[in-house]
Design a protein around this motif. Structure first.
Motif, PDB file in Angstrom:
ATOM      1  N   ILE A   1       0.777  -1.292   0.091  1.00 17.41           N
ATOM      2  CA  ILE A   1      -0.268  -0.036   0.026  1.00 17.41           C
ATOM      3  C   ILE A   1       0.839   1.137   0.016  1.00 17.41           C
ATOM      4  CG2 ILE A   1      -0.304   0.177   2.640  1.00 17.41           C
ATOM      5  CD1 ILE A   1      -2.933   1.108   2.213  1.00 17.41           C
ATOM      6  N   ASP A   2       0.509   2.276  -0.884  1.00 19.68           N
ATOM      7  CA  ASP A   2       1.450   3.476  -0.740  1.00 19.68           C
ATOM      8  C   ASP A   2       0.933   4.467  -0.031  1.00 19.68           C
ATOM      9  OD1 ASP A   2      -0.720   4.023  -2.293  1.00 19.68           O
ATOM     10  OD2 ASP A   2       0.215   4.267  -4.353  1.00 19.68           O
ATOM     11  N   ALA A   3       0.391   4.389   0.989  1.00 21.00           N
ATOM     12  CA  ALA A   3      -0.507   5.763   1.418  1.00 21.00           C
ATOM     13  C   ALA A   3      -0.445   5.392   3.092  1.00 21.00           C
ATOM     14  CB  ALA A   3      -1.852   6.201   1.038  1.00 21.00           C
ATOM     15  N   SER A   4      -0.467   6.099   3.983  1.00 22.38           N
ATOM     16  CA  SER A   4      -0.716   6.083   5.513  1.00 22.38           C
ATOM     17  C   SER A   4      -2.433   5.667   5.491  1.00 22.38           C
ATOM     18  CB  SER A   4      -0.255   7.359   6.106  1.00 22.38           C
ATOM     19  OG  SER A   4       0.994   7.493   6.060  1.00 22.38           O
ATOM     20  N   PHE A   5      -2.871   5.304   6.823  1.00 23.84           N
ATOM     21  CA  PHE A   5      -4.058   4.875   6.837  1.00 23.84           C
ATOM     22  C   PHE A   5      -4.814   4.931   8.066  1.00 23.84           C
ATOM     23  CE2 PHE A   5      -1.468   1.097   6.415  1.00 23.84           C
ATOM     24  CZ  PHE A   5      -1.630   0.674   7.574  1.00 23.84           C
ATOM     25  N   PRO A   6      -5.787   5.223   8.581  1.00 24.67           N
ATOM     26  CA  PRO A   6      -6.450   5.479  10.162  1.00 24.67           C
ATOM     27  C   PRO A   6      -6.191   4.364  10.718  1.00 24.67           C
ATOM     28  CG  PRO A   6      -8.138   5.124   8.431  1.00 24.67           C
ATOM     29  CD  PRO A   6      -6.862   5.149   7.582  1.00 24.67           C
ATOM     30  N   LEU A   7      -6.292   4.532  12.250  1.00 28.26           N
ATOM     31  CA  LEU A   7      -6.363   3.271  13.018  1.00 28.26           C
ATOM     32  C   LEU A   7      -7.896   2.852  13.064  1.00 28.26           C
ATOM     33  CD1 LEU A   7      -4.102   4.621  15.939  1.00 28.26           C
ATOM     34  CD2 LEU A   7      -3.547   3.158  14.050  1.00 28.26           C
ATOM     35  N   ALA A   8      -8.230   1.838  13.473  1.00 30.35           N
ATOM     36  CA  ALA A   8      -9.413   1.006  13.821  1.00 30.35           C
ATOM     37  C   ALA A   8      -9.790   0.547  14.808  1.00 30.35           C
ATOM     38  CB  ALA A   8      -9.979   0.267  12.499  1.00 30.35           C
ATOM     39  N   PHE A   9      -9.135   0.895  16.060  1.00 31.21           N
ATOM     40  CA  PHE A   9      -9.685   0.453  17.494  1.00 31.21           C
ATOM     41  C   PHE A   9     -10.911   0.567  17.855  1.00 31.21           C
ATOM     42  CE2 PHE A   9      -4.606   0.668  17.062  1.00 31.21           C
ATOM     43  CZ  PHE A   9      -4.187  -0.429  17.681  1.00 31.21           C
TER      44      PHE A   9
END
Length: 563
Positions: free
Chosen positions: A169-177
């Motif tokens: 994957i070539d982008a940052s992504f959010p957390l899902a806690f």
């Protein structure tokens, strides 16, 4: 029936009159005597039995009316917060998931004949009386829709970017806690997969391997963990043969917490998939305890370095102090450190060392024509090894991993779901903390989550992606393209295997609790949930949490009984 020897001069008529018996009844019992006035001296005559009062003509009395018992409003007894605030408990447990349920059951086993008082607080509400998949009206689609209901979930922390994952994957992504709030916790909806942690992981813990083996065996017995869930399934058997002979010799039937006992002698086995509700049931049938739901624990009460109880808030925001000699926090990896921090208990490791498995998933298609007519369920585990820092779980066919009251359709292709869980390094830099700006409806500071993968975690993710592809190849299963690639990486937190924020150890500088789960610096305060696990490994954490919680309960019992 009685036997009477006729006296001198007796006839049936005289015997009936003498014993106050209907002549008709007497002749029916003695059909061989046809003459009512015949002298039958010395013959054996059958007489009807006397009723208990001795009077054959006594009337039948009505059964006494029993007074009505106290009724239940719910399928499990509940106690009000007002009543619990008036009770002083020996042990107060916060949370009813795997860890809290295990502690409750074990203490009730130990104290069945004692006068010890146990109280239990649950932040969530009543959900189901058993695991969702034990409900006859559930199928795979309705099951997902039910537990996805947002009333059970609470998002934790802000969406914060984490490290990008090269090549995937070539982008940052959010957390899902997220937190799951309901009586029984996430065991009400989990997939029941229950492997042990790999020995190389446990060797780094402050608990000897031999001792962990002892408590694993207890946990496996009470949770009915078995490798026979798909016994006889030709789908599992054939795919296992392909894996074991082509590079994955460790492939095995997945251990699952399911009760496969046959119902007989009136002993029911309807709760097939294990949930913490079985802990509550076994505890309730051994010893009474007080339970309240929709009660938010906000603070641990302490006095002179000892636990003294818990401050709790009701849905209408009233505050209650529930006093106890011993407190066990089993509120989850995210909520337990929040309660500790909100209580001013700020050990160096509290909230730090947050870990959660990385997860790579792939969906593949197998041809139905390659298998015999009776297909069966797919239930395979590629476990973690010393060389492989991840595991792969395989389910199928399609949505028919668990089903009842539903007919599997005939089709030429079936989907196989593959879920790889990877080891994530335990690091101080991954943590939860209190948000200085935001408070929830109970006035508690919200949680912030700081989490990222390091280079070693990323390497494990790359290995998992290749492992899923290789396993699919040797099984002759064709991976489907999903979002532009054959495999994809789940967001951190979606795995819901959080661990480590109250990790156990021998040194308070890098651990929050000691080897028995007791918080450093506060005697009588224990933690018994995923948060005590010091390193993630690659195995599902629930069995390990239950084993450690039972061990903590044994220690509490020994300490309390020695006083």
């Amino acid at each position: 029936m009685r036997i009477y020897i006729a006296s001198d001069g007796d006839t049936l008529f005289k015997i009936a009159k003498k014993n106050d018996i209907e002549l008709e009844q007497l002749t029916s019992l003695n059909p061989h005597i046809t003459a009512l006035d015949r002298n039958i001296t010395g013959l054996q005559i059958k007489l009807p039995s006397l009723n208990p009062s001795g009077n054959a003509q006594a009337s039948l009395h009505l059964c006494p009316v029993e007074p009505l018992p106290d009724y239940l409003d719910h399928w499990i007894p509940l106690t009000s917060l007002e009543q619990m605030a008036r009770t002083h408990y020996d042990v107060l447990i916060v949370g009813t998931g795997a860890g809290g349920g295990a502690v409750l059951w074990r203490l009730c086993e130990h104290w069945v004949k004692s006068g010890k008082r146990i109280g239990v607080i649950e932040a969530g509400d009543l959900m189901l009386p058993t695991h969702a998949q034990n409900i006859a009206t559930m199928d795979a689609e309705r099951y997902v829709k039910y537990w996805s209901n947002p009333k059970f979930w609470k998002k934790v922390g802000e969406s914060q970017p984490v490290c990008p994952v090269p090549d995937l994957i070539d982008a940052s992504f959010p957390l899902a806690f997220q937190q799951f709030l309901a009586l029984g916790g996430r065991t009400m909806i989990w997939n029941a997969v229950s492997p042990r942690m790999h020995p190389t992981e446990i060797m780094k813990w402050p608990v000897p391997l031999k001792e962990m083996d002892y408590y694993y065996r207890i946990a496996e017995k009470v949770m009915s963990v078995t490798r026979n869930y798909s016994q006889g399934s030709l789908l599992t058997q054939k795919l296992l043969e392909r894996l074991q002979t082509q590079g994955f010799p460790e492939a095995e039937d997945m251990p699952v917490a399911v009760d496969l006992g046959q119902t007989k002698y009136g002993e029911l086995h309807s709760n097939v998939f294990f949930s913490s509700m079985l802990f509550l049931a076994r505890a309730l049938n051994r010893k009474p305890f007080d339970l309240t739901v929709r009660a938010r624990a906000v603070q641990v009460l302490t006095e002179k370095g000892r636990a003294a109880g818990v401050r709790v808030m009701s849905p209408d925001k009233k505050t209650y102090d529930i006093l106890a000699e011993t407190v066990v926090l089993s509120a989850s990896t995210l909520e337990t450190p929040r309660i500790l921090l909100n209580s001013g208990i700020k050990g160096e490791a509290v909230g730090h060392y947050l870990t959660n498995h990385s997860r790579v998933v792939g969906n593949a298609i197998i041809s139905r024509l390659e298998f015999p007519e009776v297909l069966g369920t797919l239930n395979i585990l590629l476990p973690q090894t010393e060389e492989r820092p991840y595991q792969i779980q395989m389910y199928g066919p399609g949505q028919y991993y668990w089903y009842h009251y539903k007919t599997e359709p005939l089709q030429q292709e079936w989907r196989v779901d593959m879920q790889a869980s990877g080891k994530v390094e335990s690091r101080y830099e991954n943590y939860v903390s209190l948000d200085p700006q935001k408070r929830d409806e109970y006035g508690m500071q919200e949680l912030q989550v700081c989490f990222s993968y390091n280079d070693r975690d990323l390497e494990v993710i790359r290995q998992m992606a290749e492992g899923v592809k290789q396993a699919s190849y040797v099984m002759n299963a064709t991976l489907l393209t999903n979002g532009g690639s054959e495999v994809c990486l789940r967001l951190p937190g979606e795995e819901i295997h959080e661990m480590g924020t109250c990790r156990m150890g021998n040194d308070s500088r890098n651990a929050a609790v000691n080897r028995y789960g007791e918080v450093f610096g506060i005697s009588g305060l224990f933690v018994a949930d995923n948060s005590v696990i010091p390193a993630s490994g690659a195995s599902n954490p629930t069995l390990t949490t239950v084993a450690l919680a039972i061990r903590t309960a044994d220690y509490i019992q020994q300490q309390r009984d020695e006083r």
